[in-house]
Write a protein that holds these residues in place. Structure first.
Motif, mmCIF file in Angstrom:
data_model
loop_
_atom_site.group_PDB
_atom_site.id
_atom_site.type_symbol
_atom_site.label_atom_id
_atom_site.label_comp_id
_atom_site.label_asym_id
_atom_site.label_seq_id
_atom_site.Cartn_x
_atom_site.Cartn_y
_atom_site.Cartn_z
ATOM 1 N N ASP A 97 0.848 -1.189 0.000
ATOM 2 C CA ASP A 97 0.000 0.000 0.000
ATOM 3 C C ASP A 97 0.880 1.235 0.000
ATOM 4 O O ASP A 97 2.060 1.165 0.336
ATOM 5 N N HIS A 98 0.271 2.347 -0.390
ATOM 6 C CA HIS A 98 1.051 3.591 -0.312
ATOM 7 C C HIS A 98 0.260 4.670 0.425
ATOM 8 O O HIS A 98 -0.964 4.725 0.359
ATOM 9 N N VAL A 99 1.029 5.486 1.128
ATOM 10 C CA VAL A 99 0.456 6.555 1.946
ATOM 11 C C VAL A 99 1.258 7.818 1.653
ATOM 12 O O VAL A 99 2.485 7.777 1.570
ATOM 13 N N LEU A 100 0.532 8.923 1.466
ATOM 14 C CA LEU A 100 1.215 10.174 1.110
ATOM 15 C C LEU A 100 1.343 11.104 2.319
ATOM 16 O O LEU A 100 0.354 11.364 3.005
ATOM 17 N N PHE A 101 2.540 11.582 2.556
ATOM 18 C CA PHE A 101 2.756 12.568 3.622
ATOM 19 C C PHE A 101 3.157 13.898 3.002
ATOM 20 O O PHE A 101 3.999 13.941 2.102
ATOM 21 N N GLU A 102 2.580 14.972 3.508
ATOM 22 C CA GLU A 102 2.993 16.325 3.115
ATOM 23 C C GLU A 102 3.907 16.860 4.213
ATOM 24 O O GLU A 102 3.515 16.876 5.373
ATOM 25 N N HIS A 103 5.095 17.329 3.834
ATOM 26 C CA HIS A 103 6.013 17.877 4.847
ATOM 27 C C HIS A 103 5.903 19.397 4.942
ATOM 28 O O HIS A 103 6.549 20.015 5.768
ATOM 29 N N GLY A 104 5.160 19.983 4.033
ATOM 30 C CA GLY A 104 4.964 21.442 4.039
ATOM 31 C C GLY A 104 3.486 21.727 3.839
ATOM 32 O O GLY A 104 2.646 21.129 4.516
ATOM 33 N N PRO A 105 3.157 22.619 2.878
ATOM 34 C CA PRO A 105 1.737 22.940 2.678
ATOM 35 C C PRO A 105 0.961 21.739 2.185
ATOM 36 O O PRO A 105 1.509 20.861 1.527
ATOM 37 N N ARG A 106 -0.335 21.701 2.528
ATOM 38 C CA ARG A 106 -1.165 20.563 2.110
ATOM 39 C C ARG A 106 -2.437 20.968 1.406
ATOM 40 O O ARG A 106 -3.063 20.165 0.728
ATOM 41 N N THR A 107 -2.893 22.219 1.582
ATOM 42 C CA THR A 107 -4.131 22.640 0.923
ATOM 43 C C THR A 107 -3.985 24.051 0.343
ATOM 44 O O THR A 107 -3.153 24.841 0.799
ATOM 45 N N LEU A 108 -4.832 24.340 -0.635
ATOM 46 C CA LEU A 108 -4.902 25.689 -1.199
ATOM 47 C C LEU A 108 -6.298 26.216 -0.933
ATOM 48 O O LEU A 108 -7.275 25.471 -1.053
ATOM 49 N N ARG A 109 -6.390 27.481 -0.617
ATOM 50 C CA ARG A 109 -7.712 28.072 -0.320
ATOM 51 C C ARG A 109 -8.436 28.460 -1.587
ATOM 52 O O ARG A 109 -7.839 29.011 -2.514
ATOM 53 N N VAL A 110 -9.733 28.195 -1.606
ATOM 54 C CA VAL A 110 -10.555 28.637 -2.731
ATOM 55 C C VAL A 110 -11.303 29.881 -2.267
ATOM 56 O O VAL A 110 -11.993 29.846 -1.254
#
Ligand code: FAD
Length: 521
Positions: free
Chosen positions: A61-74
């Motif tokens: 399986d694979h799992v994604l980690f964000e080490h910095g920003p993770r979302t952008l605002r709409v």
């Protein structure tokens, strides 16, 4: 004219500067990116982890980690519409994960206070409901009702033409709202201290409301009636109109979304930008080549780096201000040093059990009002990643991220920020993970052992717009002009906005202004 360009720093600011340069300049103008590390993207970094699958048929399986920003605002802000314009141009629309405004991930945001997580209201009804049920809001009603009748700006603040967010909000609302709500929000974005950050630079809208009406509360008075002498706001309005027209269909699909992320992580924004600019042939990247010095010479600026010296007609710096300070002379160097930054340890945890959390939502923040003994880990907040970008945002949603092939609970604990201005930062990987686990065990009852854990110490990662930032920016602009005759152009998170949206839009403005002043080469 622009004959050759160096772009210093290959973070999102540098990369988007190059992207807009390639659109504005003819192909014969060479563009060189100087990047001190082995990769582009700066603080934007996503890692795909592989783990053995519990299901034998699947293998891994694979799992994604964000080490910095993770979302952008709409939003309808020009910087937000601009990033979606970029996303469309980069053919990344199909990679987006939209988080609807009505989903639990968007609506349910929490603040840890008085030993429990308190939900922040998302509507008038919820405000009434939460006011009486959540300790966070105790005693706040009177503070809100008093706001319009509070004394106007003291003379010293008028003279200084700026003030800390803490002092401004305490003047307007009193200490409860300031220390419980505002400090938490500022921890979430700036990892900063409300008592040193500038209200004029960070909450310009509230500062302006007080300037115009002597109060920040009259919500029936619209933003458009605010007096603005800023010539940029007219320009932003024109930009916004054009961007909305160009992206009408796409923006319609984003209408119900509050934030977005990417299936393959934020890294794909960097990867696509990189692919797009490198295919043109006139862009080269000098990896692992830190810039050491900048010198103004007759026909441009000489950039000295680890691998040698070269002169360019124009240089765009997308470096953090403190790095640029080391490459330049006073007075510019001294002014740049006045923009401090804070470090954060980003701890990503993945548990193979879904629904481990007591609530669903985006996550929770820790305000300044939580005493040290209740936050000895010096945490700023916890993001519930598996809820925040989950597969299904409907009623009875199944937690589990779009970004991972396996269902589980994914969290990010942010440690440090301004707390580490006075204490030793926690840089050690295992220690940071142990602190994060201790925190979530005590605060939200997650006692399981994570199957994946990663701590990333992000040194000096968030610039702090401290009181006087506005005036300092003007002085920096003048010093740059005097010391480099308009051939050095500054952009990047240190100056006019830390969000990814702001970094990209400010890069665009920097390019457009320079091309308009100098011709197309
Ligand atoms: P950087 O990313 O710092 O890039 C600067 C580049 O310059 C780096 O690649 C560096 O290696 C290089 N460099 C340094 N020195 C030299 C030198 N001497 N010579 C050559 N190159 C050099 N924003 C959001 O919108 N949403 C979020 O959810 C969000 N979350 C965040 C979470 C964290 C933990 C952090 C740290 C930031 C977050 N942000 C978020 C903010 C946003 O990610 C950053 O402000 C933005 O990525 C900064 O980009 P930049 O290109 O200006 O700077």
């Amino acid at each position: 004219p622009i004959r050759s360009v160096a772009v210093l720093g290959g973070g999102i600011s540098g990369l988007s500067t190059v992207y807009y340069l390639t659109r504005a300049l003819p192909r014969h103008v060479p563009i060189t990116i100087y990047e001190s590390s082995k990769r582009l993207g700066g603080y934007i970094q996503s890692t795909q982890f592989v783990l053995p699958s519990a299901d034998r048929n699947r293998g891994e399986d694979h799992v994604l980690f964000e080490h910095g920003p993770r979302t952008l605002r709409v939003s309808k802000r020009v910087s937000s519409v601009n990033i979606f314009d970029l996303i469309r141009r980069l053919n990344l629309i199909d990679d987006l994960i939209l988080v609807p405004k009505q989903s639990a991930a968007a609506k349910n945001r929490y603040i840890f206070y008085d030993g429990k997580i308190n939900m922040i209201p998302y509507s008038v009804t919820s405000m009434l409901q939460f006011y009486f049920s959540q300790p966070l809001f105790r005693g706040m009603l009177l503070e809100v009702l008093r706001e319009p009748f509070r004394r106007n700006r003291p003379k010293a603040v008028v003279e200084a033409n700026d003030e800390s967010i803490g002092s401004f909000m305490t003047r307007r609302f009193g200490p409860r709202i300031t220390e419980r709500l505002i400090s938490a929000a500022i921890h979430g974005i700036y990892a900063g201290d409300i008592n040193v950050l500038s209200v004029k630079s960070i909450l310009a809208y509230l500062w302006q409301r007080e300037t115009t009406w002597g109060s920040v509360l009259p919500i029936w008075k619209r933003r458009t009636t605010l007096e603005t002498k800023d010539p940029y706001s007219e320009r932003h309005k024109e930009h916004l109109k054009a961007l909305l027209e160009d992206n009408r269909e796409f923006m319609d699909t984003l209408e119900g979304a509050s934030i977005v992320s990417f299936r393959h992580g934020m890294q794909c924004l960097v990867d696509r930008l990189q692919e797009e600019v490198l295919k043109l042939g006139n862009v080269t990247v000098r990896y692992e080549d830190p810039v050491r010095h900048l010198e103004n010479v007759v026909d441009g600026i000489t950039v000295s780096s680890a691998m040698g010296a070269q002169t360019y007609s124009h240089v765009f710096s997308a470096l953090p201000s403190r790095t640029l300070a080391e490459l330049t002379e006073p007075p510019l160097a001294e002014l740049l040093q006045k923009i401090p930054s804070v470090s954060v340890n980003v701890v990503n945890l993945f548990f193979n059990k879904p629904r481990l959390l007591p609530v669903t939502g985006f996550g929770y923040l820790l305000p300044k009002a939580v005493p040290r003994e209740h936050n000895p880990e010096r945490a700023l907040g916890v993001v519930f990643d598996s809820d925040a970008v989950s597969r299904d945002h409907g009623e009875g949603a199944i937690p589990g991220s779009f970004q991972d092939s396996v269902d589980g609970t994914k969290l990010t604990v942010m440690l440090g920020g301004h707390w580490w201005n006075k204490e030793m930062p926690i840089k050690e990987h295992d220690k940071a993970i142990a602190l994060a686990r201790q925190l979530i065990s005590r605060q939200i009852g997650v006692n399981e052992t994570p199957v994946l854990a990663q701590a990333t110490f992000q040194e000096n990662c968030i610039p702090q717009y401290v009181v006087g930032h506005h005036a300092n920016l003007r002085a920096i602009q003048e010093a740059v002009l005097a010391q480099f005759n308009g051939k050095l152009i500054l952009t990047g998170a240190s100056f006019l906005g830390v969000s990814v949206n702001d970094c990209v839009y400010n890069a665009r403005i920097a390019v457009e202004d320079t091309v308009a002043c100098n011709g197309k080469g």
